[in-house]
Design a protein around this motif. Structure first.
Motif, PDB file in Angstrom:
ATOM      1  N   ALA A   7       0.838  -1.206   0.000  1.00 45.79           N
ATOM      2  CA  ALA A   7       0.000   0.000   0.000  1.00 45.79           C
ATOM      3  C   ALA A   7       0.871   1.254   0.000  1.00 45.79           C
ATOM      4  CB  ALA A   7      -0.928  -0.010   1.212  1.00 45.79           C
ATOM      5  N   CYS A   8       1.993   1.225   0.749  1.00 46.28           N
ATOM      6  CA  CYS A   8       2.934   2.359   0.715  1.00 46.28           C
ATOM      7  C   CYS A   8       3.489   2.537  -0.692  1.00 46.28           C
ATOM      8  CB  CYS A   8       4.076   2.119   1.696  1.00 46.28           C
ATOM      9  SG  CYS A   8       3.613   2.178   3.436  1.00 46.28           S
ATOM     10  N   ASN A  11       1.100   4.166  -3.091  1.00 44.67           N
ATOM     11  CA  ASN A  11       0.961   5.606  -2.886  1.00 44.67           C
ATOM     12  C   ASN A  11       2.214   6.373  -3.275  1.00 44.67           C
ATOM     13  OD1 ASN A  11      -1.686   6.604  -1.383  1.00 44.67           O
ATOM     14  ND2 ASN A  11      -1.255   4.523  -0.688  1.00 44.67           N
ATOM     15  N   ARG A  12       3.263   5.648  -3.687  1.00 46.27           N
ATOM     16  CA  ARG A  12       4.457   6.195  -4.331  1.00 46.27           C
ATOM     17  C   ARG A  12       5.440   6.865  -3.383  1.00 46.27           C
ATOM     18  NH1 ARG A  12       2.910   9.992  -8.974  1.00 46.27           N
ATOM     19  NH2 ARG A  12       4.956   9.416  -9.789  1.00 46.27           N
ATOM     20  N   TYR A  13       5.166   6.916  -2.077  1.00 43.78           N
ATOM     21  CA  TYR A  13       6.148   7.539  -1.201  1.00 43.78           C
ATOM     22  C   TYR A  13       7.121   6.536  -0.614  1.00 43.78           C
ATOM     23  CZ  TYR A  13       2.321   6.498   2.132  1.00 43.78           C
ATOM     24  OH  TYR A  13       1.302   5.903   2.844  1.00 43.78           O
ATOM     25  N   PRO A 338      -2.183   2.533   4.444  1.00 45.48           N
ATOM     26  CA  PRO A 338      -2.300   3.588   3.433  1.00 45.48           C
ATOM     27  C   PRO A 338      -3.353   3.237   2.391  1.00 45.48           C
ATOM     28  CG  PRO A 338      -0.002   3.067   3.859  1.00 45.48           C
ATOM     29  CD  PRO A 338      -0.813   2.009   4.556  1.00 45.48           C
ATOM     30  N   LYS A 339      -4.109   4.245   1.999  1.00 48.93           N
ATOM     31  CA  LYS A 339      -5.128   4.011   0.977  1.00 48.93           C
ATOM     32  C   LYS A 339      -5.053   5.105  -0.073  1.00 48.93           C
ATOM     33  CE  LYS A 339      -8.855   6.407   3.456  1.00 48.93           C
ATOM     34  NZ  LYS A 339     -10.196   6.270   4.051  1.00 48.93           N
ATOM     35  N   GLN A 340      -5.600   4.819  -1.225  1.00 46.67           N
ATOM     36  CA  GLN A 340      -5.647   5.804  -2.295  1.00 46.67           C
ATOM     37  C   GLN A 340      -6.683   6.869  -1.951  1.00 46.67           C
ATOM     38  OE1 GLN A 340      -3.773   5.864  -5.097  1.00 46.67           O
ATOM     39  NE2 GLN A 340      -2.669   3.980  -4.615  1.00 46.67           N
ATOM     40  N   ARG A 341      -6.240   8.108  -1.874  1.00 42.05           N
ATOM     41  CA  ARG A 341      -7.137   9.202  -1.522  1.00 42.05           C
ATOM     42  C   ARG A 341      -7.409  10.073  -2.736  1.00 42.05           C
ATOM     43  NH1 ARG A 341      -7.798   9.652   3.964  1.00 42.05           N
ATOM     44  NH2 ARG A 341      -6.457   8.262   5.189  1.00 42.05           N
ATOM     45  N   LYS A 397       0.776  13.749   0.169  1.00 40.27           N
ATOM     46  CA  LYS A 397       1.126  12.682  -0.764  1.00 40.27           C
ATOM     47  C   LYS A 397       2.523  12.119  -0.521  1.00 40.27           C
ATOM     48  CE  LYS A 397      -1.863  14.026  -4.638  1.00 40.27           C
ATOM     49  NZ  LYS A 397      -1.915  14.372  -6.086  1.00 40.27           N
ATOM     50  N   ASN A 400       2.030   9.059   4.633  1.00 38.72           N
ATOM     51  CA  ASN A 400       0.677   8.669   5.006  1.00 38.72           C
ATOM     52  C   ASN A 400       0.223   9.483   6.209  1.00 38.72           C
ATOM     53  OD1 ASN A 400      -1.739   7.218   5.086  1.00 38.72           O
ATOM     54  ND2 ASN A 400      -0.878   5.630   6.414  1.00 38.72           N
TER      55      ASN A 400
END
Length: 436
Positions: A7-8, A11-13, A338-341, A397, A400
Motif C-alpha cells: 500500500a505504501c 501511494n508512491r512515497y 495507506p489508501k488511495q485518496r 502525498k 501517510n
C-alpha cells in the motif's frame, strides 16, 4: 506487513527494501519498487543503498575497538590525538560521540549545497568547520552535528594508521561477513547499486549529486538489508565489540528529549535510546540525497526492523513512519493502512481560514497559501503541499498523514488534528493570527 508495504508502494512515497526479524528468525525480507526507474531495475534483498547516518554507528564501533586495544580513551581530549585541532583541549571523544561537543554542523554552513559537488580531502573538510566558534561549552548540552563524526574519522585514521574505508573493511565488515557493504565512491562500479530519488508528492526526480568524499564517517557508507541485519545482530555478540563496549554504546549519554516518566529520548554512541509503543527502542537512521534509512530494535522482544529506501522526502524520512507502523503490526497496536485518496475540487478561498501557525507539544506547524494551493511546514523542514479530500480535511502525498482543521463560529481555524500512525494528535493551539 506485506499488504502494508504494498500500500505504501502504491501511494508512491516508498520504494526500497525491508527486513523484519524476531528472535533471530527473518519474518520478512523483500524489495519493493525500483532501484532504477530509468532502466526498470527492481529493488531486491541484494540492492545496495547509501545508508547515511547509520554510518555513525560503524564509526562509534571503530572508536570503541581502538579503545579496547588501548590506543585511545573516549575520556581523553581530542587534542591528545589531533594536537592542531582548534579548541581540541576542551573537547573529549566522548562528547564527539554523543553530539555534545559544541562543534557546528558543517551541513549548515554557507554554500554547503554548492561545494558538496566537488571532491574534498578529509583534512580540507575538517578545515571548513574547525575554525568556526563553538556553539556552546563542550558537554553543556546536546546538538546533533555531523562535524563531530568527521573529526572521529580523522582520529580513527590517525590512531589506527589506516584509511577509514580500509579500517571498516578489515576490522568490522569482514569479521561480520558483510560482503555487500563498504564506503561508497561514485566512481566505483558497484553491482546492484540503487539510484536515489526525491518524491515531491506529484512526481519522482533524480536526487541532487553529492560527492561521497563529503559524508565521511558521518554518512558515507552503502549496504543492503541482509548485511545490515548481520551488522545489527553482530552488535549483540562479541564479534566486533566486547560486552563492556556494547554497554557503553547503548547506555544513554546525552538528553535529546527529557520526560518526567523517564520515557524521553537519549543519545548513546551512534544511536538513540527511547520508548515507543510502551517498549524500549534502540534506533539509528539516516538520510542522504536520494536515500533514507532506519534500523529499529526492540531488545526486550528481540525484534529488528530494517528499512532502506531510495526516496528522499521533503517533509520527513518515509522510513520513520514505516518502521513505526511495522512495529505496530507486530505488537497488535493501531496503525493506518495507506489508501488511495481522492483530491476534490474546492474553492481556494476556503484556505484563507486555515493560514497561520499551530503548536503541538512544543513543535510549530505553519500553514501557507500560494497560487491557490495550500502548504504545511514544520519548523526546520521544507514545506509540503496538502490536498483536499473535504473542505476541512487534507492529506499529504509524500507520507501517510492527514490534517483536519477545527473551525470556530466565525469559520476560522482554531486548531488542527494530525492523523498519522493510527493515532490522532491534536487540536494544537493556534499560535498566530492569519497571515494575509
Amino acid at each position: 506487513m506485506t499488504a502494508y508495504l504494498q500500500a505504501c508502494l502504491a501511494n508512491r512515497y516508498f520504494m526500497g527494501s525491508v527486513l523484519v526479524a524476531r528472535a533471530g528468525e527473518v519474518l520478512l525480507s523483500a524489495g519493493y519498487g525500483m532501484a532504477n526507474l530509468e532502466h526498470d531495475v527492481p529493488n531486491t534483498q541484494k540492492t545496495k543503498f547509501r545508508i547515511g547516518s547509520i554510518t555513525k554507528q560503524f564509526t562509534a564501533t571503530a572508536i570503541l575497538q581502538l579503545q579496547e586495544q588501548g590506543l585511545l580513551s573516549v575520556h581523553q581530549k581530542i587534542s591528545t590525538y589531533l594536537p592542531d585541532y582548534p579548541n581540541g583541549e576542551q573537547i573529549t571523544i566522548h562528547q564527539l560521540l554523543n553530539h555534545t561537543s559544541g562543534i557546528p554542523n558543517f551541513n549548515e554552513l554557507d554554500n554547503f549545497e554548492q561545494i558538496t559537488k566537488i571532491k574534498v580531502s578529509l583534512d580540507d573538510l575538517i578545515a571548513r568547520f574547525s575554525g568556526e566558534p563553538l556553539e556552546f561549552t563542550p558537554g553543556e548540552r546536546y546538538r546533533y552535528t555531523n562535524s563531530g563524526y568527521v573529526v572521529l574519522t580523522k582520529i580513527i585514521e590517525t590512531v589506527s594508521g589506516h584509511s577509514y574505508a580500509d579500517y571498516l573493511q578489515h576490522q568490522i565488515l569482514e569479521p561480520l561477513g558483510m560482503i555487500d557493504s563498504g564506503y561508497d565512491r561514485q566512481e566505483a562500479i558497484l553491482p546492484h547499486r540503487a539510484s536515489g530519488y526525491v518524491f515531491s508528492g506529484v512526481a519522482y526526480q533524480n536526487a541532487d549529486f553529492v560527492d561521497m568524499s563529503w559524508p565521511s564517517g558521518a554518512g558515507g557508507m552503502y549496504s543492503t538489508i541482509e548485511d545490515i541485519y548481520k551488522w545489527e545482530q553482530g552488535l549483540y555478540t562479541d564479534a566486533v565489540l566486547s560486552a563492556n563496549s556494547r554497554e557503553m554504546m547503548f547506555t544513554p549519554k546525552a538528553v535529546i528529549l527529557e520526560k518526567e516518566d523517564g520515557k524521553g529520548a537519549y543519545h548513546g554512541y551512534g544511536g538513540i535510546i527511547c520508548t515507543h509503543l510502551e517498549r524500549k527502542l534502540l534506533y539509528t537512521g539516516g538520510g542522504i540525497d536520494g536515500f533514507s534509512t532506519r534500523i529499529a530494535r526492540y531488545p526486550d522482544e528481540q525484534i529488528s526492523i530494517i528499512v532502506l529506501t531510495n526516496i528522499d522526502a521533503a517533509v520527513v524520512a518515509p522510513v520513520v513512519p514505516i518502521a513505526n507502523d511495522l512495529a505496530a503490526i507486530l505488537f497488535g497496536e493501531p496503525y493506518d493502512l495507506p489508501k488511495q485518496r481522492q483530491v476534490i475540487e474546492i474553492d481556494p478561498a476556503i484556505y484563507d481560514a486555515y493560514i497561520g501557525q499551530y503548536e503541538l507539544s512544543g513543535l510549530v506547524m505553519t500553514v501557507t497559501k500560494e497560487s491557490n494551493r495550500i502548504f504545511t511546514q514544520w519548523a526546520g523542514l521544507e514545506r509540503v503541499e496538502m490536498f483536499p479530500e473535504s473542505s476541512r480535511k487534507f492529506f499529504l502525498k509524500v507520507i501517510n498523514a492527514q490534517r483536519t482543521f477545527l473551525v470556530d463560529e466565525t469559520g476560522k481555524a482554531s486548531g488542527v488534528i494530525l492523523h498519522q500512525g493510527g493515532l490522532d494528535r491534536g487540536g494544537g493551539e493556534r499560535m498566530a493570527t492569519r497571515v494575509n
